[in-house]
Design a protein around this motif. Sequence first.
Motif, PDB file in Angstrom:
ATOM      1  N   UNK A  27       0.780  -1.308  -0.169  1.00  0.00           N
ATOM      2  CA  UNK A  27       0.127  -0.156   0.166  1.00  0.00           C
ATOM      3  C   UNK A  27       0.834   1.375  -0.072  1.00  0.00           C
ATOM      4  N   UNK A  28       0.369   2.206  -0.822  1.00  0.00           N
ATOM      5  CA  UNK A  28       1.100   3.527  -1.039  1.00  0.00           C
ATOM      6  C   UNK A  28       0.095   4.714  -1.003  1.00  0.00           C
ATOM      7  N   UNK A  29       0.594   5.841  -0.416  1.00  0.00           N
ATOM      8  CA  UNK A  29      -0.411   6.800  -0.456  1.00  0.00           C
ATOM      9  C   UNK A  29      -0.095   7.912  -1.296  1.00  0.00           C
ATOM     10  N   UNK A  30      -0.961   8.748  -1.873  1.00  0.00           N
ATOM     11  CA  UNK A  30      -0.516   9.776  -3.020  1.00  0.00           C
ATOM     12  C   UNK A  30      -1.835  10.763  -2.918  1.00  0.00           C
ATOM     13  N   UNK A  31      -1.265  11.984  -3.102  1.00  0.00           N
ATOM     14  CA  UNK A  31      -2.451  13.044  -3.562  1.00  0.00           C
ATOM     15  C   UNK A  31      -2.944  12.792  -4.616  1.00  0.00           C
ATOM     16  N   UNK A  32      -4.115  12.842  -4.770  1.00  0.00           N
ATOM     17  CA  UNK A  32      -5.179  13.013  -5.774  1.00  0.00           C
ATOM     18  C   UNK A  32      -5.323  14.091  -6.310  1.00  0.00           C
ATOM     19  N   UNK A  33      -5.609  14.199  -7.592  1.00  0.00           N
ATOM     20  CA  UNK A  33      -5.635  13.139  -8.570  1.00  0.00           C
ATOM     21  C   UNK A  33      -4.133  12.671  -8.962  1.00  0.00           C
ATOM     22  N   UNK A  34      -4.078  11.533  -9.351  1.00  0.00           N
ATOM     23  CA  UNK A  34      -2.563  10.991 -10.076  1.00  0.00           C
ATOM     24  C   UNK A  34      -2.842  10.148 -11.433  1.00  0.00           C
ATOM     25  N   UNK A  35      -2.209  10.328 -12.291  1.00  0.00           N
ATOM     26  CA  UNK A  35      -2.295   9.626 -13.469  1.00  0.00           C
ATOM     27  C   UNK A  35      -0.949   8.803 -13.689  1.00  0.00           C
ATOM     28  N   UNK A  36      -1.288   7.770 -14.509  1.00  0.00           N
ATOM     29  CA  UNK A  36      -0.049   6.843 -14.686  1.00  0.00           C
ATOM     30  C   UNK A  36       1.075   7.375 -14.900  1.00  0.00           C
TER      31      UNK A  36
END
Length: 84
Positions: A27-36
């Motif tokens: 599991x990893x956390x990212x700020x949304x939105x994120x694209x590929x």
Amino acid sequence: MIVYLPNPEISIPALSSMIQLTINGQPQQFEAPINVTQLIDHLSLHGKRFAIECNGEIIPRSRFSEQILAHGDQLEVVVAVGGG
């Protein structure tokens, strides 16, 4: 007139712009939105041969910039290794 006061025993989750993705089982956390494309930058994959699968489906390179990742997406990233 009726006045409703907030109940301090009830917590309301704060709206968050964070999403959790599972990448190769981690599991990893990212700020949304994120694209590929942004994910590729984060994983330092530029210049490498790789494939990305999202929720069981391979993402074509032509869709990297338009494929927005969502909270809970399961990703598998496979990097090709040469040798002989």
